[in-house]
Scaffold this motif. Structure first.
Motif, PDB file in Angstrom:
ATOM      1  N   PHE A  13       0.872  -1.123   0.020  1.00 60.71           N
ATOM      2  CA  PHE A  13      -0.005  -0.005  -0.162  1.00 60.71           C
ATOM      3  C   PHE A  13       0.978   1.338  -0.050  1.00 60.71           C
ATOM      4  CE2 PHE A  13      -2.719  -3.115   2.377  1.00 60.71           C
ATOM      5  CZ  PHE A  13      -3.612  -3.089   1.589  1.00 60.71           C
ATOM      6  N   VAL A  16       4.122   1.165   2.043  1.00 56.72           N
ATOM      7  CA  VAL A  16       4.107   0.065   3.185  1.00 56.72           C
ATOM      8  C   VAL A  16       4.132  -1.236   2.277  1.00 56.72           C
ATOM      9  CG1 VAL A  16       2.624  -0.809   5.094  1.00 56.72           C
ATOM     10  CG2 VAL A  16       2.803   1.765   4.985  1.00 56.72           C
ATOM     11  N   ALA A  18       2.625  -4.484   3.096  1.00 58.51           N
ATOM     12  CA  ALA A  18       1.764  -4.993   4.211  1.00 58.51           C
ATOM     13  C   ALA A  18       1.921  -6.645   4.240  1.00 58.51           C
ATOM     14  CB  ALA A  18       0.257  -4.875   3.883  1.00 58.51           C
ATOM     15  N   PRO A  37       1.524  -8.411  16.303  1.00 61.27           N
ATOM     16  CA  PRO A  37       1.260  -7.118  16.800  1.00 61.27           C
ATOM     17  C   PRO A  37       0.365  -6.346  15.467  1.00 61.27           C
ATOM     18  CG  PRO A  37       3.455  -7.358  16.727  1.00 61.27           C
ATOM     19  CD  PRO A  37       2.981  -8.614  16.192  1.00 61.27           C
ATOM     20  N   ASN A  38      -0.329  -5.458  16.322  1.00 60.26           N
ATOM     21  CA  ASN A  38      -1.087  -4.563  15.426  1.00 60.26           C
ATOM     22  C   ASN A  38      -0.151  -4.210  13.872  1.00 60.26           C
ATOM     23  OD1 ASN A  38      -3.573  -4.655  16.383  1.00 60.26           O
ATOM     24  ND2 ASN A  38      -3.017  -2.748  17.500  1.00 60.26           N
ATOM     25  N   GLY A  39      -0.593  -4.003  12.662  1.00 54.84           N
ATOM     26  CA  GLY A  39       0.083  -3.545  11.735  1.00 54.84           C
ATOM     27  C   GLY A  39       0.880  -4.507  11.082  1.00 54.84           C
ATOM     28  N   SER A  40       0.820  -6.160  11.411  1.00 53.79           N
ATOM     29  CA  SER A  40       1.650  -6.961  10.892  1.00 53.79           C
ATOM     30  C   SER A  40       1.255  -7.602   9.618  1.00 53.79           C
ATOM     31  CB  SER A  40       1.667  -8.224  11.808  1.00 53.79           C
ATOM     32  OG  SER A  40       2.193  -7.802  13.165  1.00 53.79           O
ATOM     33  N   GLY A  41       0.113  -7.328   9.132  1.00 56.15           N
ATOM     34  CA  GLY A  41      -0.544  -7.627   7.762  1.00 56.15           C
ATOM     35  C   GLY A  41      -1.437  -8.720   7.873  1.00 56.15           C
ATOM     36  N   LYS A  42      -2.093  -8.977   9.012  1.00 58.07           N
ATOM     37  CA  LYS A  42      -3.006 -10.144   9.322  1.00 58.07           C
ATOM     38  C   LYS A  42      -4.143 -10.091   8.739  1.00 58.07           C
ATOM     39  CE  LYS A  42      -2.926  -9.698  13.824  1.00 58.07           C
ATOM     40  NZ  LYS A  42      -2.146  -8.380  13.869  1.00 58.07           N
ATOM     41  N   SER A  43      -4.566  -8.846   8.833  1.00 60.24           N
ATOM     42  CA  SER A  43      -5.981  -8.477   8.092  1.00 60.24           C
ATOM     43  C   SER A  43      -5.935  -8.426   6.670  1.00 60.24           C
ATOM     44  CB  SER A  43      -6.752  -7.180   8.674  1.00 60.24           C
ATOM     45  OG  SER A  43      -7.054  -7.094   9.959  1.00 60.24           O
ATOM     46  N   THR A  44      -4.799  -7.907   6.081  1.00 58.32           N
ATOM     47  CA  THR A  44      -4.398  -7.888   4.744  1.00 58.32           C
ATOM     48  C   THR A  44      -4.236  -9.098   4.164  1.00 58.32           C
ATOM     49  OG1 THR A  44      -3.356  -5.845   4.927  1.00 58.32           O
ATOM     50  CG2 THR A  44      -2.787  -7.020   3.100  1.00 58.32           C
ATOM     51  N   TYR A  53      -8.863  -8.146  -1.645  1.00 64.38           N
ATOM     52  CA  TYR A  53      -7.657  -7.124  -2.165  1.00 64.38           C
ATOM     53  C   TYR A  53      -7.116  -8.537  -3.017  1.00 64.38           C
ATOM     54  CZ  TYR A  53      -7.646  -4.230   2.112  1.00 64.38           C
ATOM     55  OH  TYR A  53      -8.038  -3.382   2.826  1.00 64.38           O
TER      56      TYR A  53
END
Ligand SMILES: Nc1ncnc2c1ncn2[C@@H]1O[C@H](COP(=O)(O)OP(=O)(O)O)[C@@H](O)[C@H]1O
Ligand SMILES: [Mg+2]
Length: 252
Positions: A13, A16, A18, A37-44, A53
């Motif tokens: 992105f 970034v 992801a 941790p948050n921002g690691s790419g799990k939801s992506t 996506y």
């Protein structure tokens, strides 16, 4: 053969990255945890697997078929489901009706085809009702079958959501933080139901979850991600005590 394989997924992105070369597997009839941790790419990763996506590169295989770049509805038909792909439960309909409207109907979608294929439609309805009761039983909701959805508790509504997605006979269900904001007792009950769905219906789950105290004992395998990469994999116990993973949580 694994049910789901991601092979070297990349997703960027802007500046970034992801997903940075993410390769994971989910076995049939298993619970696989995704932590980090948050921002690691799990939801992506969940969004790429469900088709919301498209990856920049890398491939996704499901059920022995390459499905890279397929749109969400096609993946849903193939057997990859997320709970929010269905509209929210209808408050005025009964629990059973809510399951039946979520089923995949092959005939009877219009009044005309319903008339033409009346017999087949009745058979299909009987099959859906049977499946619905089986699912309600597994979710401890059978006694509520003729109550309106609006009469359910918050926890029962969560289970109803799972029940509705199960009506399409998915092979893999993706859950992104299903226990967020749920009290410990209810969280434990939901996890127990998920593990009985795995065992009784043979469904596989890929679950992003931070409540490891509640879910680790029920999961078969775990991946830890950090800054877009898979940094550890193994049994949940192995992954959770890995120095790399602890360091990532402290640093992230
Ligand atoms: N739609 C998006 N647009 C821009 N950046 C995004 C988008 N989705 C995620 N990101 C970024 O990608 C990285 C991974 O995010 P995410 O997959 O949500 O992580 P996690 O679920 O592990 O918290 C973060 O830096 C986030 O800001
Ligand atoms: Mg997330």
């Amino acid at each position: 053969m694994s049910l789901l394989i991601t092979d070297g997924l990349f997703k960027r992105f802007g500046g970034v990255i992801a997903l940075d070369n993410v390769s994971i597997r989910v076995e049939p009839s298993s619970i696989t945890l995704l932590v980090g941790p948050n921002g690691s790419g799990k939801s992506t990763l969940i969004n790429v697997i469900s088709g919301f996506y498209k990856p920049d590169s890398g491939r996704v295989f499901f059920n022995n078929c390459e499905v890279t770049g397929w749109p969400p509805h096609k993946l849903y038909s193939a057997g990859i489901a997320r709970t929010f792909q269905l509209p929210a439960p209808f408050a005025k309909m009964t629990v059973l009706e809510n399951l039946l409207v979520a089923a995949k109907w092959s005939t009877g979608e219009s009044p005309l085809t319903a008339l033409l294929h009346r017999r087949r439609w009745l058979e299909e309805e009987a099959e859906h009702v049977e499946r619905a009761f089986r699912i309600l039983e597994l979710l401890s909701l059978r006694h509520m079958w003729d109550r309106r959805a609006s009469e359910l508790s918050g926890g029962q509504l969560k289970l109803l959501e799972l029940g509705r997605v199960l009506m399409s006979s998915p092979k893999l269900i993706l859950l992104d933080e299903p226990l967020a904001g749920i009290n410990p007792r209810l969280a434990e009950a939901i996890v127990k139901h998920i593990s009985s769905l795995r065992d009784e219906l043979g469904v596989a789950f890929l679950i992003v979850e931070h409540r490891l105290d509640v879910i680790a004992d029920y999961a078969d395998y775990a991946y830890a991600m950090f800054r877009g990469r898979v940094i550890e994999e193994g049994t949940p116990k192995q992954v959770l005590k890995s120095p790399q993973v602890l360091k990532a949580y402290l640093g992230g």
